[in-house]
Design a protein around this motif. Structure first.
Motif, PDB file in Angstrom:
ATOM      1  N   THR A  55       0.843  -1.198   0.000  1.00 27.42           N
ATOM      2  CA  THR A  55       0.000   0.000   0.000  1.00 27.42           C
ATOM      3  C   THR A  55       0.880   1.251   0.000  1.00 27.42           C
ATOM      4  O   THR A  55       0.653   2.186  -0.778  1.00 27.42           O
ATOM      5  N   ALA A  56       1.909   1.258   0.867  1.00 33.71           N
ATOM      6  CA  ALA A  56       2.853   2.375   0.915  1.00 33.71           C
ATOM      7  C   ALA A  56       3.604   2.482  -0.410  1.00 33.71           C
ATOM      8  O   ALA A  56       3.836   3.583  -0.924  1.00 33.71           O
ATOM      9  N   ALA A  57       3.963   1.330  -0.978  1.00 33.07           N
ATOM     10  CA  ALA A  57       4.696   1.312  -2.252  1.00 33.07           C
ATOM     11  C   ALA A  57       3.853   1.934  -3.362  1.00 33.07           C
ATOM     12  O   ALA A  57       4.346   2.727  -4.170  1.00 33.07           O
ATOM     13  N   LEU A  58       2.565   1.584  -3.402  1.00 34.25           N
ATOM     14  CA  LEU A  58       1.659   2.151  -4.413  1.00 34.25           C
ATOM     15  C   LEU A  58       1.539   3.663  -4.230  1.00 34.25           C
ATOM     16  O   LEU A  58       1.585   4.430  -5.191  1.00 34.25           O
ATOM     17  N   HIS A  59       1.402   4.089  -2.975  1.00 29.46           N
ATOM     18  CA  HIS A  59       1.274   5.524  -2.677  1.00 29.46           C
ATOM     19  C   HIS A  59       2.508   6.281  -3.170  1.00 29.46           C
ATOM     20  O   HIS A  59       2.401   7.279  -3.880  1.00 29.46           O
ATOM     21  N   THR A  79      -9.794  -6.445  -7.283  1.00 24.44           N
ATOM     22  CA  THR A  79      -8.509  -6.329  -6.610  1.00 24.44           C
ATOM     23  C   THR A  79      -8.760  -5.980  -5.160  1.00 24.44           C
ATOM     24  O   THR A  79      -9.897  -5.752  -4.746  1.00 24.44           O
ATOM     25  N   PHE A  80      -7.674  -5.947  -4.393  1.00 19.53           N
ATOM     26  CA  PHE A  80      -7.760  -5.441  -3.029  1.00 19.53           C
ATOM     27  C   PHE A  80      -7.848  -3.910  -3.114  1.00 19.53           C
ATOM     28  O   PHE A  80      -7.274  -3.302  -4.024  1.00 19.53           O
ATOM     29  N   VAL A  81      -8.560  -3.319  -2.167  1.00 17.13           N
ATOM     30  CA  VAL A  81      -8.848  -1.880  -2.221  1.00 17.13           C
ATOM     31  C   VAL A  81      -7.609  -0.988  -2.382  1.00 17.13           C
ATOM     32  O   VAL A  81      -7.698   0.113  -2.930  1.00 17.13           O
ATOM     33  N   ALA A  82      -6.452  -1.480  -1.940  1.00 12.42           N
ATOM     34  CA  ALA A  82      -5.239  -0.653  -1.963  1.00 12.42           C
ATOM     35  C   ALA A  82      -4.852  -0.208  -3.370  1.00 12.42           C
ATOM     36  O   ALA A  82      -4.288   0.878  -3.545  1.00 12.42           O
ATOM     37  N   SER A  83      -5.158  -1.038  -4.394  1.00 12.04           N
ATOM     38  CA  SER A  83      -4.795  -0.674  -5.773  1.00 12.04           C
ATOM     39  C   SER A  83      -5.479   0.615  -6.203  1.00 12.04           C
ATOM     40  O   SER A  83      -4.971   1.321  -7.074  1.00 12.04           O
ATOM     41  N   ALA A  84      -6.629   0.902  -5.631  1.00  8.55           N
ATOM     42  CA  ALA A  84      -7.379   2.121  -5.972  1.00  8.55           C
ATOM     43  C   ALA A  84      -7.097   3.245  -4.976  1.00  8.55           C
ATOM     44  O   ALA A  84      -6.943   4.405  -5.362  1.00  8.55           O
ATOM     45  N   ASN A  85      -6.989   2.906  -3.700  1.00 10.15           N
ATOM     46  CA  ASN A  85      -6.848   3.935  -2.661  1.00 10.15           C
ATOM     47  C   ASN A  85      -5.616   4.813  -2.864  1.00 10.15           C
ATOM     48  O   ASN A  85      -5.619   5.984  -2.480  1.00 10.15           O
ATOM     49  N   CYS A  86      -4.563   4.265  -3.456  1.00  4.50           N
ATOM     50  CA  CYS A  86      -3.309   5.017  -3.633  1.00  4.50           C
ATOM     51  C   CYS A  86      -3.549   6.330  -4.373  1.00  4.50           C
ATOM     52  O   CYS A  86      -2.888   7.327  -4.088  1.00  4.50           O
TER      53      CYS A  86
END
Ligand SMILES: *Cc1c(COP(=O)(O)O)cnc(C)c1O
Length: 386
Positions: A55-59, A79-86
């Motif tokens: 998640t941090a990496a995507l951000h 996908t898991f929500v993190a792919s979009a939240n970034c």
């Protein structure tokens, strides 16, 4: 209960962590660099930056790509929500591209159709995040052609795909993308407990991500706005985060990297074996293509529940009560209440919603025994016939 996923920790893994615990340095240091070298060397990526999670990496990758308010990031709803939240951490907006009903990865036809429309309306995306669902690589070459034509950047969410092969190279080598992210959460291909990494061939991005992971602070005097006050001096040159990985985590990650070939071999063996065992069962086994090789993070089958209300829920509960911990991947992100508030609704991405009603992840992990796998398939047959 046979779980759907589980980490494998060896005595060597434990010793690697203990060695760090007995040393003078626990936080980010030499072990982190070793881990980065192990992963970049394996994938053939120019640069790797280890951080506290995918998640941090995507951000941080989104920040390095310059994603800002007013920009759009597109990803898969499966996908898991993190792919979009970034995107939203950067103040940018999210939209989704419907998936291919067979692979569950972003459909190139849907992507192209959406790009044509977005170009007309003047809202082309700045970043597209393909997700290699279950470890099965997306159509990156075709996506690259669209990226070159429409001017977007490709950030691979390869949280499932460490070790996967695509057109003769490893996922993470950046042959068709601008950056790639891996996750080292406990259930992923290898683990550091929690952890993630950005791979990129852009040295300027790698350097910026290194600064951003530690508060936007630098000790590089060439970046200072005034002369250094002394050896202790540092400057915060922009607002960053605290996203560092500890040396305990990195040591575990490096030790696990040495075991990755063994992990992959076992998962591939188990996937072949599932295909055989399920040959005469009325379910769809995962797609395979000659030009790419899944890492088999998940073994996802599709089951036709015939649209009967609660059939999928009853199936889930029946399998669990038989001691088989199946899992459903994923609840489409656009249906999450927080995304409904962004204006998305049921029916927006029909292939993704249909996949969610059919997809079942069977247990798949390094320590899964053949007798466990036989049990999974026997119970599956019995529950489907009931
Ligand atoms: C696990 C996962 C993430 C998040 O990984 P963390 O390391 O837990 O932040 C992101 N995307 C996908 C597809 C994942 O499966």
């Amino acid at each position: 209960m046979i779980p759907y996923a589980r980490q494998s920790i060896s005595e060597e893994d434990i010793e690697a962590v203990v060695r760090v615990l007995r040393s003078d340095f626990l936080t980010q240091g030499a072990e982190g660099e070793k881990f980065e070298g192990a992963v970049s060397g394996y994938c053939g990526a120019g640069h790797a930056v280890a951080v506290s999670s995918a998640t941090a990496a995507l951000h941080l990758a989104c920040l390095a790509m310059g994603l800002s308010p007013g920009d759009w990031l597109w990803t898969s709803p499966i996908t898991f929500v993190a792919s979009a939240n970034c995107a939203r951490y950067c103040g940018a907006s999210v939209d989704f591209v419907d998936v291919d009903p067979v692979s569950g990865n972003i459909s190139i036809a849907s992507l192209e159709e959406k790009l044509v429309k977005a170009e007309r309306e003047g809202c082309l995306p700045k970043v597209v995040v393909p997700v290699h669902l279950a470890g099965f690589p997306c159509d990156l070459r075709e996506m690259r052609a669209l990226a070159d034509r429409y001017g977007f950047l490709i950030l691979e969410d390869a949280s499932h795909a460490l070790g996967a092969d695509y057109l003769g190279g490893k996922i993470g080598n950046g042959a068709y993308s601008d950056a790639t992210v891996f996750s080292f959460h406990a259930v992923k291909m290898i683990t550091s407990g929690e952890g993630g990494m950005v791979m990129t061939n852009r040295s300027d991005w790698a350097e910026r991500i290194r600064d951003l992971r530690t508060h936007g602070i630098t000790k590089d005097s060439s970046k200072f706005t005034e002369t250094s006050h002394g050896p202790w001096y540092y400057q915060q040159i922009e607002l960053g985060m605290h996203y560092r990985l500890t040396d305990m985590q990195a040591a575990l990650g490096t030790s696990q990297m040495q075991r990755l070939p063994e992990f992959l071999e076992r998962r591939r063996f188990m996937a072949d074996r599932y295909d055989e065992l399920l040959g005469d069962v009325p379910v769809k086994t995962p797609v395979r293509l000659a030009d790419r090789l899944s890492s088999w993070h998940l073994y996802m089958i599709q089951v036709d529940f015939g649209g009967a209300p609660f059939a999928q829920k009853r199936f889930y509960e029946a399998m669990r009560s038989e001691g088989v911990g199946i899992q459903l991947h994923y609840i489409p992100v656009h249906l999450q209440p927080d995304y409904a508030r962004q204006g998305f609704q049921k029916g927006d991405f029909p292939n993704a919603e249909a996949l969610y009603s059919r997809a079942v992840s069977l247990p798949m992990f390094f320590g899964l025994r053949e007798e466990d796998q036989d049990k999974v398939c026997d119970k599956l047959k019995a529950v489907l016939q009931a």
